[in-house]
Design a protein around this motif. Structure first.
Motif, PDB file in Angstrom:
ATOM      1  N   SER A 106       0.621  -1.086   0.071  1.00 21.97           N
ATOM      2  CA  SER A 106      -0.036  -0.049  -0.089  1.00 21.97           C
ATOM      3  C   SER A 106       0.801   1.396  -0.074  1.00 21.97           C
ATOM      4  O   SER A 106       0.474   1.961  -0.866  1.00 21.97           O
ATOM      5  N   LEU A 107       1.794   1.403   0.823  1.00 19.43           N
ATOM      6  CA  LEU A 107       2.711   2.346   0.779  1.00 19.43           C
ATOM      7  C   LEU A 107       3.518   2.726  -0.421  1.00 19.43           C
ATOM      8  O   LEU A 107       3.745   3.509  -0.988  1.00 19.43           O
ATOM      9  N   ILE A 108       4.020   1.510  -0.901  1.00 18.10           N
ATOM     10  CA  ILE A 108       4.679   1.643  -2.289  1.00 18.10           C
ATOM     11  C   ILE A 108       3.883   2.128  -3.172  1.00 18.10           C
ATOM     12  O   ILE A 108       4.200   2.783  -4.236  1.00 18.10           O
ATOM     13  N   SER A 109       2.794   1.450  -3.367  1.00 16.10           N
ATOM     14  CA  SER A 109       1.694   2.042  -4.385  1.00 16.10           C
ATOM     15  C   SER A 109       1.177   3.416  -4.370  1.00 16.10           C
ATOM     16  O   SER A 109       1.375   3.925  -5.279  1.00 16.10           O
ATOM     17  N   TYR A 110       1.226   3.927  -2.984  1.00 13.34           N
ATOM     18  CA  TYR A 110       1.067   5.269  -3.027  1.00 13.34           C
ATOM     19  C   TYR A 110       2.180   6.203  -3.412  1.00 13.34           C
ATOM     20  O   TYR A 110       2.237   7.131  -4.276  1.00 13.34           O
ATOM     21  N   LYS A 111       3.465   5.649  -3.336  1.00 16.98           N
ATOM     22  CA  LYS A 111       4.759   6.353  -3.462  1.00 16.98           C
ATOM     23  C   LYS A 111       4.550   6.543  -5.169  1.00 16.98           C
ATOM     24  O   LYS A 111       4.990   7.557  -5.669  1.00 16.98           O
ATOM     25  N   VAL A 112       4.429   5.303  -5.776  1.00 18.61           N
ATOM     26  CA  VAL A 112       4.397   5.238  -7.321  1.00 18.61           C
ATOM     27  C   VAL A 112       3.544   6.155  -7.832  1.00 18.61           C
ATOM     28  O   VAL A 112       3.797   6.996  -8.656  1.00 18.61           O
ATOM     29  N   ARG A 113       2.222   6.246  -7.147  1.00 14.53           N
ATOM     30  CA  ARG A 113       1.176   7.274  -7.660  1.00 14.53           C
ATOM     31  C   ARG A 113       1.692   8.709  -7.492  1.00 14.53           C
ATOM     32  O   ARG A 113       1.567   9.450  -8.572  1.00 14.53           O
ATOM     33  N   VAL A 114       2.389   9.201  -6.377  1.00 14.92           N
ATOM     34  CA  VAL A 114       2.942  10.449  -6.179  1.00 14.92           C
ATOM     35  C   VAL A 114       4.057  10.845  -7.356  1.00 14.92           C
ATOM     36  O   VAL A 114       4.028  11.992  -7.936  1.00 14.92           O
ATOM     37  N   TYR A 115       4.920   9.615  -7.441  1.00 11.30           N
ATOM     38  CA  TYR A 115       5.984   9.805  -8.399  1.00 11.30           C
ATOM     39  C   TYR A 115       5.394  10.287  -9.934  1.00 11.30           C
ATOM     40  O   TYR A 115       5.747  10.827 -10.523  1.00 11.30           O
ATOM     41  N   GLU A 116       4.397   9.311 -10.080  1.00 14.43           N
ATOM     42  CA  GLU A 116       3.719   9.376 -11.533  1.00 14.43           C
ATOM     43  C   GLU A 116       2.894  10.683 -11.642  1.00 14.43           C
ATOM     44  O   GLU A 116       3.204  11.260 -12.734  1.00 14.43           O
ATOM     45  N   LYS A 117       2.472  11.007 -10.608  1.00 13.39           N
ATOM     46  CA  LYS A 117       1.725  12.350 -10.679  1.00 13.39           C
ATOM     47  C   LYS A 117       2.866  13.624 -10.855  1.00 13.39           C
ATOM     48  O   LYS A 117       2.442  14.443 -11.799  1.00 13.39           O
ATOM     49  N   ARG A 118       3.882  13.429 -10.189  1.00 17.11           N
ATOM     50  CA  ARG A 118       4.658  14.568 -10.150  1.00 17.11           C
ATOM     51  C   ARG A 118       5.436  14.688 -11.416  1.00 17.11           C
ATOM     52  O   ARG A 118       5.923  15.856 -12.006  1.00 17.11           O
ATOM     53  N   LEU A 119       5.755  13.514 -12.124  1.00 13.82           N
ATOM     54  CA  LEU A 119       6.480  13.420 -13.244  1.00 13.82           C
ATOM     55  C   LEU A 119       5.663  13.869 -14.411  1.00 13.82           C
ATOM     56  O   LEU A 119       6.075  14.545 -15.055  1.00 13.82           O
ATOM     57  N   ALA A 120       4.431  13.675 -14.395  1.00  8.91           N
ATOM     58  CA  ALA A 120       3.385  14.127 -15.373  1.00  8.91           C
ATOM     59  C   ALA A 120       3.247  15.588 -15.343  1.00  8.91           C
ATOM     60  O   ALA A 120       3.129  16.262 -16.262  1.00  8.91           O
ATOM     61  N   GLU A 121       3.279  16.159 -14.125  1.00  4.05           N
ATOM     62  CA  GLU A 121       3.143  17.376 -13.725  1.00  4.05           C
ATOM     63  C   GLU A 121       4.730  18.262 -14.210  1.00  4.05           C
ATOM     64  O   GLU A 121       4.345  19.623 -14.174  1.00  4.05           O
ATOM     65  N   GLY A 122       5.557  17.631 -14.200  1.00  2.00           N
ATOM     66  CA  GLY A 122       6.728  18.151 -14.298  1.00  2.00           C
ATOM     67  C   GLY A 122       7.515  18.880 -13.149  1.00  2.00           C
ATOM     68  O   GLY A 122       8.207  19.582 -13.001  1.00  2.00           O
ATOM     69  N   THR A 123       6.941  18.380 -11.925  1.00  2.00           N
ATOM     70  CA  THR A 123       7.156  18.764 -10.746  1.00  2.00           C
ATOM     71  C   THR A 123       7.876  17.690  -9.739  1.00  2.00           C
ATOM     72  O   THR A 123       8.296  17.721  -8.503  1.00  2.00           O
ATOM     73  N   ALA A 124       8.788  17.049 -10.509  1.00  2.00           N
ATOM     74  CA  ALA A 124       9.503  15.797  -9.962  1.00  2.00           C
ATOM     75  C   ALA A 124      10.698  15.942  -9.191  1.00  2.00           C
ATOM     76  O   ALA A 124      11.241  15.555  -8.406  1.00  2.00           O
ATOM     77  N   ALA A 125      11.341  17.314  -9.587  1.00  2.00           N
ATOM     78  CA  ALA A 125      12.533  17.685  -9.142  1.00  2.00           C
ATOM     79  C   ALA A 125      12.795  17.706  -7.672  1.00  2.00           C
ATOM     80  O   ALA A 125      13.451  17.556  -7.267  1.00  2.00           O
ATOM     81  N   GLY A 126      11.507  18.153  -7.179  1.00  2.00           N
ATOM     82  CA  GLY A 126      11.422  18.350  -5.465  1.00  2.00           C
ATOM     83  C   GLY A 126      11.100  16.960  -4.872  1.00  2.00           C
ATOM     84  O   GLY A 126      11.188  17.155  -3.464  1.00  2.00           O
ATOM     85  N   LEU A 127      11.016  16.074  -5.439  1.00  6.02           N
ATOM     86  CA  LEU A 127      10.609  14.759  -4.499  1.00  6.02           C
ATOM     87  C   LEU A 127      11.951  14.496  -3.832  1.00  6.02           C
ATOM     88  O   LEU A 127      12.999  14.152  -4.092  1.00  6.02           O
ATOM     89  N   TRP A 128      11.458  14.207  -2.447  1.00  2.50           N
ATOM     90  CA  TRP A 128      12.328  13.719  -1.397  1.00  2.50           C
ATOM     91  C   TRP A 128      13.679  14.619  -1.335  1.00  2.50           C
ATOM     92  O   TRP A 128      14.783  14.048  -1.334  1.00  2.50           O
ATOM     93  N   ALA A 129      13.497  16.085  -1.276  1.00  3.63           N
ATOM     94  CA  ALA A 129      14.657  16.741  -1.052  1.00  3.63           C
ATOM     95  C   ALA A 129      14.751  17.213   0.432  1.00  3.63           C
ATOM     96  O   ALA A 129      15.461  18.259   0.895  1.00  3.63           O
ATOM     97  N   GLY A 130      14.202  16.475   1.357  1.00  5.34           N
ATOM     98  CA  GLY A 130      14.583  16.576   2.918  1.00  5.34           C
ATOM     99  C   GLY A 130      13.476  17.524   3.402  1.00  5.34           C
ATOM    100  O   GLY A 130      13.234  17.687   4.394  1.00  5.34           O
ATOM    101  N   SER A 131      12.525  17.962   2.654  1.00  5.86           N
ATOM    102  CA  SER A 131      11.396  18.700   3.223  1.00  5.86           C
ATOM    103  C   SER A 131      10.306  17.726   3.825  1.00  5.86           C
ATOM    104  O   SER A 131      10.287  16.531   3.348  1.00  5.86           O
ATOM    105  N   ALA A 132       9.256  18.281   4.275  1.00  6.91           N
ATOM    106  CA  ALA A 132       8.153  17.211   4.832  1.00  6.91           C
ATOM    107  C   ALA A 132       6.994  17.185   3.440  1.00  6.91           C
ATOM    108  O   ALA A 132       5.865  17.585   3.850  1.00  6.91           O
ATOM    109  N   SER A 133       7.548  17.228   2.326  1.00  3.63           N
ATOM    110  CA  SER A 133       6.486  17.018   1.030  1.00  3.63           C
ATOM    111  C   SER A 133       5.733  16.000   0.934  1.00  3.63           C
ATOM    112  O   SER A 133       5.919  14.925   1.899  1.00  3.63           O
ATOM    113  N   SER A 134       4.926  15.716   0.274  1.00  9.72           N
ATOM    114  CA  SER A 134       3.998  14.575  -0.077  1.00  9.72           C
ATOM    115  C   SER A 134       4.550  13.478  -0.597  1.00  9.72           C
ATOM    116  O   SER A 134       3.905  12.647  -1.084  1.00  9.72           O
ATOM    117  N   ASP A 135       5.801  13.258  -0.736  1.00  9.70           N
ATOM    118  CA  ASP A 135       6.564  12.199  -1.131  1.00  9.70           C
ATOM    119  C   ASP A 135       7.017  11.163  -0.309  1.00  9.70           C
ATOM    120  O   ASP A 135       7.247  10.107  -0.543  1.00  9.70           O
TER     121      ASP A 135
END
Length: 135
Positions: A106-135
């Motif tokens: 479940s957790l991994i599936s959630y993370k996959v959806r986040v990455y897919e969404k952020r990649l599609a939006e072009g906002t993936a560069a900030g994923l897991w940058a040490g902030s409390a973001s939703s990734d």
């Protein structure tokens, strides 16, 4: 039907070495017969038992538990409740493993959806940058 150790290995997917190991460790429900020249001769029941043991090992049943189960079978009727208890204990371990794996999935599936969404939006560069973001 009678099978050689090589034929049993081919039928079960286990190696000849593994079959010999199972026999040495007392994992068979009955002793393996030998022919006049001393070679192992397996029956249909032996092949079925090997398949069961292989499945139990695949499900991480400890060798000691399989050995105990085989001992109980060799003892014959009268210990069915003990066999059942042994199998139930393993069943509970597997159910716990499945629940843990399900939570991980479940957790991994959630993370996959986040990455897919952020990649599609072009906002993936900030994923897991040490902030409390939703990734």
């Amino acid at each position: 039907m009678a099978y050689t150790i090589s034929e049993v290995a081919a039928r079960t997917g286990l190696s000849v070495h593994a079959l010999r190991f199972y026999e040495r460790e007392g994992l068979f429900a009955e002793p393996i017969n030998r022919n006049a020249s001393g070679r192992r001769v397996y029956s249909d029941d032996d092949v079925e038992w090997v398949a069961l043991c292989a499945r139990l090992r695949e499900s991480d049943m400890p060798l000691e538990a399989i050995r105990r189960y085989a001992e109980l079978i060799r003892e014959g009727p009268g210990n069915e409740t003990t066999r059942l208890a042994l199998l139930r204990e393993h069943e509970e371990r597997i159910a716990d493993q499945i629940a843990s794996l399900s939570a991980a999935l479940s957790l991994i599936s959630y993370k996959v959806r986040v990455y897919e969404k952020r990649l599609a939006e072009g906002t993936a560069a900030g994923l897991w940058a040490g902030s409390a973001s939703s990734d």
